[in-house]
Design a protein around this motif. Sequence first.
Motif, PDB file in Angstrom:
ATOM      1  N   GLN A 214     113.340  59.982 -25.633  1.00  0.00           N
ATOM      2  CA  GLN A 214     112.953  59.119 -26.745  1.00  0.00           C
ATOM      3  C   GLN A 214     111.716  58.302 -26.399  1.00  0.00           C
ATOM      4  O   GLN A 214     110.763  58.207 -27.195  1.00  0.00           O
ATOM      5  N   SER A 215     111.691  57.724 -25.204  1.00  0.00           N
ATOM      6  CA  SER A 215     110.552  56.885 -24.820  1.00  0.00           C
ATOM      7  C   SER A 215     109.277  57.710 -24.705  1.00  0.00           C
ATOM      8  O   SER A 215     108.190  57.235 -25.058  1.00  0.00           O
ATOM      9  N   GLN A 216     109.388  58.946 -24.240  1.00  0.00           N
ATOM     10  CA  GLN A 216     108.212  59.794 -24.122  1.00  0.00           C
ATOM     11  C   GLN A 216     107.668  60.180 -25.494  1.00  0.00           C
ATOM     12  O   GLN A 216     106.447  60.165 -25.716  1.00  0.00           O
ATOM     13  N   ILE A 217     108.548  60.520 -26.416  1.00  0.00           N
ATOM     14  CA  ILE A 217     108.095  60.904 -27.759  1.00  0.00           C
ATOM     15  C   ILE A 217     107.462  59.709 -28.466  1.00  0.00           C
ATOM     16  O   ILE A 217     106.430  59.836 -29.137  1.00  0.00           O
ATOM     17  N   ARG A 218     108.046  58.549 -28.309  1.00  0.00           N
ATOM     18  CA  ARG A 218     107.471  57.349 -28.919  1.00  0.00           C
ATOM     19  C   ARG A 218     106.094  57.049 -28.333  1.00  0.00           C
ATOM     20  O   ARG A 218     105.157  56.701 -29.067  1.00  0.00           O
ATOM     21  N   ALA A 219     105.965  57.178 -27.024  1.00  0.00           N
ATOM     22  CA  ALA A 219     104.666  56.922 -26.388  1.00  0.00           C
ATOM     23  C   ALA A 219     103.635  57.939 -26.858  1.00  0.00           C
ATOM     24  O   ALA A 219     102.457  57.602 -27.055  1.00  0.00           O
ATOM     25  N   TYR A 220     104.063  59.177 -27.034  1.00  0.00           N
ATOM     26  CA  TYR A 220     103.164  60.214 -27.555  1.00  0.00           C
ATOM     27  C   TYR A 220     102.661  59.829 -28.938  1.00  0.00           C
ATOM     28  O   TYR A 220     101.448  59.903 -29.212  1.00  0.00           O
ATOM     29  N   ARG A 221     103.551  59.429 -29.823  1.00  0.00           N
ATOM     30  CA  ARG A 221     103.140  59.078 -31.192  1.00  0.00           C
ATOM     31  C   ARG A 221     102.212  57.876 -31.192  1.00  0.00           C
ATOM     32  O   ARG A 221     101.238  57.826 -31.957  1.00  0.00           O
ATOM     33  N   GLU A 222     102.482  56.912 -30.348  1.00  0.00           N
ATOM     34  CA  GLU A 222     101.617  55.730 -30.268  1.00  0.00           C
ATOM     35  C   GLU A 222     100.222  56.117 -29.776  1.00  0.00           C
ATOM     36  O   GLU A 222      99.214  55.638 -30.313  1.00  0.00           O
ATOM     37  N   ALA A 223     100.155  56.976 -28.772  1.00  0.00           N
ATOM     38  CA  ALA A 223      98.864  57.404 -28.240  1.00  0.00           C
ATOM     39  C   ALA A 223      98.089  58.217 -29.262  1.00  0.00           C
ATOM     40  O   ALA A 223      96.869  58.060 -29.406  1.00  0.00           O
ATOM     41  N   ALA A 224      98.786  59.077 -29.991  1.00  0.00           N
ATOM     42  CA  ALA A 224      98.126  59.877 -31.019  1.00  0.00           C
ATOM     43  C   ALA A 224      97.582  58.984 -32.130  1.00  0.00           C
ATOM     44  O   ALA A 224      96.446  59.173 -32.601  1.00  0.00           O
ATOM     45  N   ALA A 225      98.377  58.020 -32.551  1.00  0.00           N
ATOM     46  CA  ALA A 225      97.946  57.118 -33.618  1.00  0.00           C
ATOM     47  C   ALA A 225      96.719  56.314 -33.186  1.00  0.00           C
ATOM     48  O   ALA A 225      95.774  56.135 -33.960  1.00  0.00           O
ATOM     49  N   ALA A 226      96.729  55.842 -31.948  1.00  0.00           N
ATOM     50  CA  ALA A 226      95.596  55.051 -31.451  1.00  0.00           C
ATOM     51  C   ALA A 226      94.319  55.876 -31.402  1.00  0.00           C
ATOM     52  O   ALA A 226      93.220  55.347 -31.586  1.00  0.00           O
ATOM     53  N   ALA A 227      94.471  57.189 -31.173  1.00  0.00           N
ATOM     54  CA  ALA A 227      93.303  58.070 -31.092  1.00  0.00           C
ATOM     55  C   ALA A 227      92.948  58.679 -32.444  1.00  0.00           C
ATOM     56  O   ALA A 227      91.972  59.435 -32.539  1.00  0.00           O
ATOM     57  N   GLY A 228      93.723  58.373 -33.469  1.00  0.00           N
ATOM     58  CA  GLY A 228      93.459  58.929 -34.790  1.00  0.00           C
ATOM     59  C   GLY A 228      93.869  60.377 -34.924  1.00  0.00           C
ATOM     60  O   GLY A 228      93.334  61.102 -35.770  1.00  0.00           O
ATOM     61  N   ASN A 229      94.833  60.822 -34.102  1.00  0.00           N
ATOM     62  CA  ASN A 229      95.271  62.210 -34.133  1.00  0.00           C
ATOM     63  C   ASN A 229      96.599  62.375 -34.873  1.00  0.00           C
ATOM     64  O   ASN A 229      97.415  61.457 -34.901  1.00  0.00           O
ATOM     65  N   THR A 230      96.792  63.543 -35.457  1.00  0.00           N
ATOM     66  CA  THR A 230      98.074  63.882 -36.047  1.00  0.00           C
ATOM     67  C   THR A 230      99.106  64.019 -34.941  1.00  0.00           C
ATOM     68  O   THR A 230      98.806  64.528 -33.858  1.00  0.00           O
TER      69      THR A 230
END
Length: 343
Positions: free
Chosen positions: A221-237
């Motif tokens: 769960q923590s890894q998936i959440r961190a992935y989504r946060e990083a993608a959002a910060a970079a403007g990625n889907t």
Amino acid sequence: MPRPEQPLRKLGFLTIGLFDAADPAAGHRSTLEIIELGEQLGFDSAWLRHRHLQFGISSPVAVMAAASQRTSRIELGTAVTPLGWENPLRLAEDLATVDLLAGGRINPGLSVGEPMHYDTVKHELYPDSTESEDFSYARVERFARLVRGDKVRDFSGKQGVVEEFSNRVEPHSPGLRSRLWYGAGSMKSAVWAGESGFNLLSSSVIFPDEDQEPDFAKVQQSQIRAYREAAAAAGNTARASQGLVVIPTDSASSGQRAKYQRYVDERTPRTQSPQGPKGMMFARDLIGTSDEIAEQLYSHAGFQEVDEVAFALPFSFDHEDYVQILTDIAGKLGPALGWKASM
């Protein structure tokens, strides 16, 4: 987050494509038949593991090409292709070709790192460049640029009467770059995948950080959440998929149920604590009726972070076992998770 009021959006399955060394063609035909069945049952995707010098599919690109001509709708992917075994430029050519043949249905899943048991094979794999091969993220970044159609060289144009050359990988398949996935097992890889514009494959094997409690579901769960946060910060889907082993027994025979339980019992001890120097963690295999498995999934912290899955088929079962399991997943478990078949 999948829950009764917000259903699972995409349902896929993953197979290793096991075969008998004495008759490998039969195993490959079985895999193609399983993919065909998956389309008939309404699955959204079928994924192939990539195995080298083992008795599982070593060339999923070739198998996907064959499957693309037997199917018309189901998406086809690899989970995952270890790039340490590949020349990124040649792989980009092959995958673009298959993607065009499939009508834009290919989803390459990738990983980096030194090939497994590298010391035993490096003299054949890279005899002239063993010490200089780069198995870092740079390798997959290069592959992604080539798939995207970035310039490879300055030379291009017509030469002589018939020869014409391009300065990018050909053929080019528009959209393939957006369907690249990264198989991340650590927090570092998950964040990198989000920052770098890859979709995320989170499987039944992960590596926790040193300060994390060894709870598989919470670490995932923590890894998936961190992935989504990083993608959002970079403007990625940010598309994330989870791949656990699930074994529904709704329509299984008594013999199959006993066989399946033995398989799970043999694998369960490794899930009790982190394994090896890196603290590798394995997810428990989920076995039971579809309603029982759905209940376990709804309470799984990792599953709560995704709306698409690629359930892994057990490695060592027979063709008829896979038919039963896939039929129950599509007919029982998927609907119990709110999924609707694609037809």
